[in-house]
Design a protein around this motif. Structure first.
Motif, PDB file in Angstrom:
ATOM      1  N   LEU A  51       0.849  -1.182   0.000  1.00  0.00           N
ATOM      2  CA  LEU A  51       0.000   0.000   0.000  1.00  0.00           C
ATOM      3  C   LEU A  51       0.895   1.247   0.000  1.00  0.00           C
ATOM      4  O   LEU A  51       1.852   1.328   0.763  1.00  0.00           O
ATOM      5  CB  LEU A  51      -0.906  -0.012   1.234  1.00  0.00           C
ATOM      6  CG  LEU A  51      -1.951   1.078   1.322  1.00  0.00           C
ATOM      7  CD1 LEU A  51      -2.936   0.999   0.144  1.00  0.00           C
ATOM      8  CD2 LEU A  51      -2.701   0.973   2.646  1.00  0.00           C
ATOM      9  N   HIS A  52       0.590   2.204  -0.840  1.00  0.00           N
ATOM     10  CA  HIS A  52       1.406   3.415  -0.971  1.00  0.00           C
ATOM     11  C   HIS A  52       1.371   4.209   0.331  1.00  0.00           C
ATOM     12  O   HIS A  52       0.317   4.350   0.971  1.00  0.00           O
ATOM     13  CB  HIS A  52       0.878   4.272  -2.122  1.00  0.00           C
ATOM     14  CG  HIS A  52       1.809   5.346  -2.533  1.00  0.00           C
ATOM     15  ND1 HIS A  52       1.980   6.501  -1.802  1.00  0.00           N
ATOM     16  CD2 HIS A  52       2.645   5.440  -3.597  1.00  0.00           C
ATOM     17  CE1 HIS A  52       2.875   7.253  -2.394  1.00  0.00           C
ATOM     18  NE2 HIS A  52       3.294   6.643  -3.490  1.00  0.00           N
ATOM     19  N   GLY A  53       2.517   4.757   0.720  1.00  0.00           N
ATOM     20  CA  GLY A  53       2.612   5.563   1.931  1.00  0.00           C
ATOM     21  C   GLY A  53       1.704   6.767   1.930  1.00  0.00           C
ATOM     22  O   GLY A  53       1.244   7.218   2.984  1.00  0.00           O
ATOM     23  N   GLY A  54       1.418   7.303   0.751  1.00  0.00           N
ATOM     24  CA  GLY A  54       0.500   8.437   0.659  1.00  0.00           C
ATOM     25  C   GLY A  54      -0.906   8.074   1.114  1.00  0.00           C
ATOM     26  O   GLY A  54      -1.615   8.906   1.693  1.00  0.00           O
ATOM     27  N   VAL A  55      -1.318   6.849   0.866  1.00  0.00           N
ATOM     28  CA  VAL A  55      -2.637   6.393   1.322  1.00  0.00           C
ATOM     29  C   VAL A  55      -2.645   6.293   2.846  1.00  0.00           C
ATOM     30  O   VAL A  55      -3.618   6.678   3.505  1.00  0.00           O
ATOM     31  CB  VAL A  55      -3.019   5.049   0.662  1.00  0.00           C
ATOM     32  CG1 VAL A  55      -4.356   4.541   1.188  1.00  0.00           C
ATOM     33  CG2 VAL A  55      -3.060   5.196  -0.857  1.00  0.00           C
ATOM     34  N   LEU A  56      -1.549   5.785   3.414  1.00  0.00           N
ATOM     35  CA  LEU A  56      -1.446   5.719   4.877  1.00  0.00           C
ATOM     36  C   LEU A  56      -1.480   7.123   5.472  1.00  0.00           C
ATOM     37  O   LEU A  56      -2.150   7.364   6.485  1.00  0.00           O
ATOM     38  CB  LEU A  56      -0.158   4.998   5.282  1.00  0.00           C
ATOM     39  CG  LEU A  56      -0.120   3.508   4.962  1.00  0.00           C
ATOM     40  CD1 LEU A  56       1.305   2.996   4.995  1.00  0.00           C
ATOM     41  CD2 LEU A  56      -0.989   2.735   5.929  1.00  0.00           C
ATOM     42  N   GLY A  57      -0.749   8.069   4.853  1.00  0.00           N
ATOM     43  CA  GLY A  57      -0.749   9.445   5.334  1.00  0.00           C
ATOM     44  C   GLY A  57      -2.131  10.079   5.264  1.00  0.00           C
ATOM     45  O   GLY A  57      -2.568  10.751   6.204  1.00  0.00           O
ATOM     46  N   TYR A  58      -2.836   9.855   4.154  1.00  0.00           N
ATOM     47  CA  TYR A  58      -4.212  10.350   4.021  1.00  0.00           C
ATOM     48  C   TYR A  58      -5.095   9.799   5.137  1.00  0.00           C
ATOM     49  O   TYR A  58      -5.844  10.535   5.783  1.00  0.00           O
ATOM     50  CB  TYR A  58      -4.799   9.969   2.648  1.00  0.00           C
ATOM     51  CG  TYR A  58      -6.288   9.779   2.710  1.00  0.00           C
ATOM     52  CD1 TYR A  58      -7.149  10.881   2.686  1.00  0.00           C
ATOM     53  CD2 TYR A  58      -6.834   8.509   2.872  1.00  0.00           C
ATOM     54  CE1 TYR A  58      -8.517  10.705   2.797  1.00  0.00           C
ATOM     55  CE2 TYR A  58      -8.202   8.331   2.986  1.00  0.00           C
ATOM     56  CZ  TYR A  58      -9.047   9.431   2.957  1.00  0.00           C
ATOM     57  OH  TYR A  58     -10.399   9.265   3.092  1.00  0.00           O
ATOM     58  N   ALA A  59      -5.022   8.488   5.363  1.00  0.00           N
ATOM     59  CA  ALA A  59      -5.881   7.847   6.364  1.00  0.00           C
ATOM     60  C   ALA A  59      -5.574   8.381   7.760  1.00  0.00           C
ATOM     61  O   ALA A  59      -6.491   8.640   8.548  1.00  0.00           O
ATOM     62  CB  ALA A  59      -5.720   6.334   6.310  1.00  0.00           C
ATOM     63  N   ALA A  60      -4.295   8.563   8.068  1.00  0.00           N
ATOM     64  CA  ALA A  60      -3.920   9.112   9.366  1.00  0.00           C
ATOM     65  C   ALA A  60      -4.463  10.528   9.525  1.00  0.00           C
ATOM     66  O   ALA A  60      -5.089  10.859  10.544  1.00  0.00           O
ATOM     67  CB  ALA A  60      -2.403   9.088   9.535  1.00  0.00           C
ATOM     68  N   ASP A  61      -4.232  11.377   8.538  1.00  0.00           N
ATOM     69  CA  ASP A  61      -4.675  12.765   8.581  1.00  0.00           C
ATOM     70  C   ASP A  61      -6.180  12.840   8.827  1.00  0.00           C
ATOM     71  O   ASP A  61      -6.653  13.559   9.721  1.00  0.00           O
ATOM     72  CB  ASP A  61      -4.293  13.443   7.268  1.00  0.00           C
ATOM     73  CG  ASP A  61      -4.755  14.885   7.151  1.00  0.00           C
ATOM     74  OD1 ASP A  61      -5.102  15.507   8.176  1.00  0.00           O
ATOM     75  OD2 ASP A  61      -4.752  15.401   6.020  1.00  0.00           O
TER      76      ASP A  61
END
Length: 136
Positions: A51-61
């Motif tokens: 899973l792309h780190g940007g997706v993880l960052g979006y979900a966290a935000d």
């Protein structure tokens, strides 16, 4: 302030075009906590299949801000967050569980643990984030 309302939170999430594009769901919204989930699809993976780190960052935000919303209402903006990627994210579902650490008058500090969930329902911690949410 009004009592946190999961149905209202779902409507707010549905009003975010990017969240709709990703297929994000809010499954918990109460008492200083919020949980977002999305299905891990091939379109969301990076070149090594994770899973792309940007997706993880979006979900966290988004989870951080929704958690803050349970104690501070809906006039919020993320003022900053950090994320630590702990292991490559792979599985069936991404689950971002955020909780309020401290709610102040103008800022709410929250923490978010991000898990992948496999086909059997087992969770694996893959990232952790902490953020500051501005109350406007």
């Amino acid at each position: 302030m009004d009592i946190p309302d999961l149905e209202l939170a779902q409507k707010i999430l549905a009003a975010q075009p990017f969240s709709v594009l990703l297929g994000t769901r809010i499954t918990e919204f109460a008492d200083g906590r919020a949980t977002l989930e999305l299905d891990i699809r091939d379109e969301l993976r990076q070149q090594n299949g994770f899973l792309h780190g940007g997706v993880l960052g979006y979900a966290a935000d988004n989870a951080l801000t929704f958690a803050a919303g349970t104690v501070a209402g809906d006039r919020l903006l993320t003022s900053g967050f950090t994320i630590d990627y702990l292991r490559p994210a792979d599985g069936r579902t991404l689950r971002a569980h955020a909780r309020v650490v401290r709610a102040g008058r103008t800022r709410v500090v929250c923490r978010c643990d991000l898990f992948t969930v496999d086909a059997q329902g087992a969770q694996t911690l893959c990232a952790a984030a902490q953020g500051s949410i501005a109350v406007s």
